[in-house]
Design a protein around this motif. Structure first.
Motif, PDB file in Angstrom:
ATOM      1  N   CYS A 111       0.868  -1.124   0.165  1.00 26.79           N
ATOM      2  CA  CYS A 111       0.082  -0.122  -0.013  1.00 26.79           C
ATOM      3  C   CYS A 111       0.957   1.214   0.168  1.00 26.79           C
ATOM      4  O   CYS A 111       1.685   1.310   0.990  1.00 26.79           O
ATOM      5  N   ARG A 112       0.991   1.815  -1.232  1.00 31.79           N
ATOM      6  CA  ARG A 112       1.929   3.015  -1.235  1.00 31.79           C
ATOM      7  C   ARG A 112       1.312   4.621  -1.269  1.00 31.79           C
ATOM      8  O   ARG A 112       0.370   4.757  -2.248  1.00 31.79           O
ATOM      9  N   ILE A 113       1.516   5.069  -0.475  1.00 26.81           N
ATOM     10  CA  ILE A 113       1.315   6.745  -0.322  1.00 26.81           C
ATOM     11  C   ILE A 113      -0.361   6.813  -0.537  1.00 26.81           C
ATOM     12  O   ILE A 113      -0.699   7.271  -1.371  1.00 26.81           O
ATOM     13  N   ALA A 115      -2.409   5.422   2.593  1.00 29.98           N
ATOM     14  CA  ALA A 115      -3.396   5.134   3.945  1.00 29.98           C
ATOM     15  C   ALA A 115      -3.772   6.359   4.569  1.00 29.98           C
ATOM     16  O   ALA A 115      -4.864   6.633   5.495  1.00 29.98           O
ATOM     17  N   HIS A 116      -2.980   7.730   4.203  1.00 25.66           N
ATOM     18  CA  HIS A 116      -3.576   9.095   4.852  1.00 25.66           C
ATOM     19  C   HIS A 116      -4.856   9.276   4.261  1.00 25.66           C
ATOM     20  O   HIS A 116      -5.606  10.297   4.650  1.00 25.66           O
ATOM     21  N   GLU A 141       3.808   2.231   2.540  1.00 24.73           N
ATOM     22  CA  GLU A 141       4.644   3.350   2.545  1.00 24.73           C
ATOM     23  C   GLU A 141       3.555   4.519   2.720  1.00 24.73           C
ATOM     24  O   GLU A 141       2.624   4.471   1.930  1.00 24.73           O
ATOM     25  N   ASP A 142       3.786   5.336   3.392  1.00 25.09           N
ATOM     26  CA  ASP A 142       2.967   6.527   3.359  1.00 25.09           C
ATOM     27  C   ASP A 142       3.598   7.885   3.858  1.00 25.09           C
ATOM     28  O   ASP A 142       4.775   7.814   4.521  1.00 25.09           O
ATOM     29  N   ASN A 143       2.964   9.072   3.812  1.00 23.42           N
ATOM     30  CA  ASN A 143       3.441  10.284   4.424  1.00 23.42           C
ATOM     31  C   ASN A 143       3.179   9.985   5.854  1.00 23.42           C
ATOM     32  O   ASN A 143       2.321   9.636   6.262  1.00 23.42           O
ATOM     33  N   HIS A 166      -7.614  13.905   2.163  1.00 24.19           N
ATOM     34  CA  HIS A 166      -6.819  13.706   3.052  1.00 24.19           C
ATOM     35  C   HIS A 166      -7.231  13.403   4.472  1.00 24.19           C
ATOM     36  O   HIS A 166      -8.037  14.467   5.026  1.00 24.19           O
ATOM     37  N   SER A 169      -1.814  12.132   8.227  1.00 23.58           N
ATOM     38  CA  SER A 169      -0.772  11.385   8.392  1.00 23.58           C
ATOM     39  C   SER A 169      -0.251  11.187   9.700  1.00 23.58           C
ATOM     40  O   SER A 169      -0.322  11.901  10.640  1.00 23.58           O
ATOM     41  N   TRP A 175       2.086   4.105  13.473  1.00 27.49           N
ATOM     42  CA  TRP A 175       1.999   2.948  12.365  1.00 27.49           C
ATOM     43  C   TRP A 175       2.867   1.533  13.193  1.00 27.49           C
ATOM     44  O   TRP A 175       2.140   0.702  12.854  1.00 27.49           O
ATOM     45  N   LYS A 246       8.368  10.630   4.611  1.00 23.34           N
ATOM     46  CA  LYS A 246       7.529   9.506   4.200  1.00 23.34           C
ATOM     47  C   LYS A 246       8.484   8.330   5.126  1.00 23.34           C
ATOM     48  O   LYS A 246       9.581   8.611   5.407  1.00 23.34           O
TER      49      LYS A 246
END
Lengths: 255, 64
Positions: A111-113, A115-116, A141-143, A166, A169, A175, A246
């Motif tokens: 899951c990339r950028i 989940a925010h 991966e996320d902010n 949004h 974050s 996390w 990130k």
């Protein structure tokens, strides 16, 4: 629940409208973070990319030779964009927090950028644990927000103003806590900053004049701590660039 | 969608298996059809080759 569902429907609709812009976006399509994420999943046999968007991560996994890759997104237009753009990617329209995937169905979840945007990222983490085999891995991966609550609030205020979808974050520590609570062991964490050109970043959400001006004003008038952490660069009163934080987490279910 | 995707997907609500009802198929790809949960009976469409497994409350045709 109803509020969450309405919110997710609105998010899915806004991404459907932006599908082509995301396919062309440098932030989402390039960079070593995508390589890192694909490297950490390269030995998977069946991968599920959650909130695949325009399919960059799913495509990178297929390129690395993962035999079966499923790209899932709540927006049918995004799934269509992803499956059209990348060979070897099967598409499924679905909700990240209520995955339509069988228990032990896959051995990698990415899951990339994204989940925010999730109203309930903890539910997503629990679902990832459910669908993964015992030897599987989750790579997210996320902010992320800085540990300082004031700086975190600053970041989330800017992001929400630019992009109403949004949600938040979160910090690296938040996390890790969610991952541990769902039964994962966090094997690796990579943190980095990504410098964003202000004009391109604003254009990615088609900011109109007034909202764009408000976002730029907040960045321009940031205090010294925020200016330092987010590397806010201005020239002649215009914001040129800033950096967002990130992180990439690799988590396994092994004891 | 390819038929072997059936090994992975399930009902998003109760996670039970789905029954596949094919309306049209081209080159080993199911182009149109319906997926029905073997437990709760909820149905999910396959449109233009892509299964829509959003829970009913998130599907576009469902009023918010």
């Amino acid at each position: 629940m109803t509020d969450h569902t309405d919110r997710k429907r609105e998010t899915a609709a806004s991404f459907g409208a932006a599908a082509d812009a995301y396919l062309e976006s440098d932030v989402h399509g390039e960079g070593r973070d995508l390589e890192t994420l694909a490297d950490w999943c390269a030995d998977a046999t069946t991968a599920l990319d959650v909130a695949t968007g325009a399919g960059h991560t799913a495509g990178a996994l297929a390129d690395r030779g993962v035999p079966e890759v499923v790209g899932l997104d709540a927006s049918p237009e995004m799934v269509r964009t992803a499956t059209d753009a990348f060979d070897g990617v099967a598409g499924v329209v679905g909700d990240a927090e209520r995955l339509p995937v069988a228990d032990d169905g896959v051995d990698a979840v990415t899951c990339r950028i994204a989940a925010h945007h999730f109203p309930d990222p903890e539910a997503f983490v629990a679902e990832a644990a459910r669908v993964l085999t015992a030897d599987g891995r989750l790579v997210v991966e996320d902010n992320v927000a800085p540990p300082d609550p004031d700086l975190g609030a600053f970041l989330n205020r800017v992001e929400r103003l630019r992009d109403p979808s949004h949600v938040e974050s979160y910090t690296v520590e938040q996390w890790r806590e969610w991952l541990r609570d769902a039964g994962f062991t966090v094997e690796r964490t990579a943190r980095f900053k990504k410098t964003l050109d202000f004009d391109a970043w604003a254009a990615a959400q088609s900011l109109d004049g007034e909202t764009r001006e408000r976002v730029e004003t907040i960045l321009r008038e940031a205090d010294a701590d925020a200016r330092d952490l987010f590397e806010i660069e201005t020239r002649d009163g215009d914001v040129e660039s800033f950096a967002n934080l990130k992180a990439i987490f690799e988590a396994t279910l092994s004891e | 969608m390819k038929r072997d995707l059936m090994d992975i997907i399930c009902c998003p609500l109760d996670k039970h298996d789905l029954d596949l009802d094919v309306e049209s198929e081209e080159d080993d790809e199911v182009v149109a059809g319906t997926l029905t949960c073997t437990d709760c009976g909820e149905t999910y469409p396959i449109e233009d080759g892509i299964p829509n497994l959003l829970p009913p409350d998130m599907r576009e045709e469902t009023p918010a």
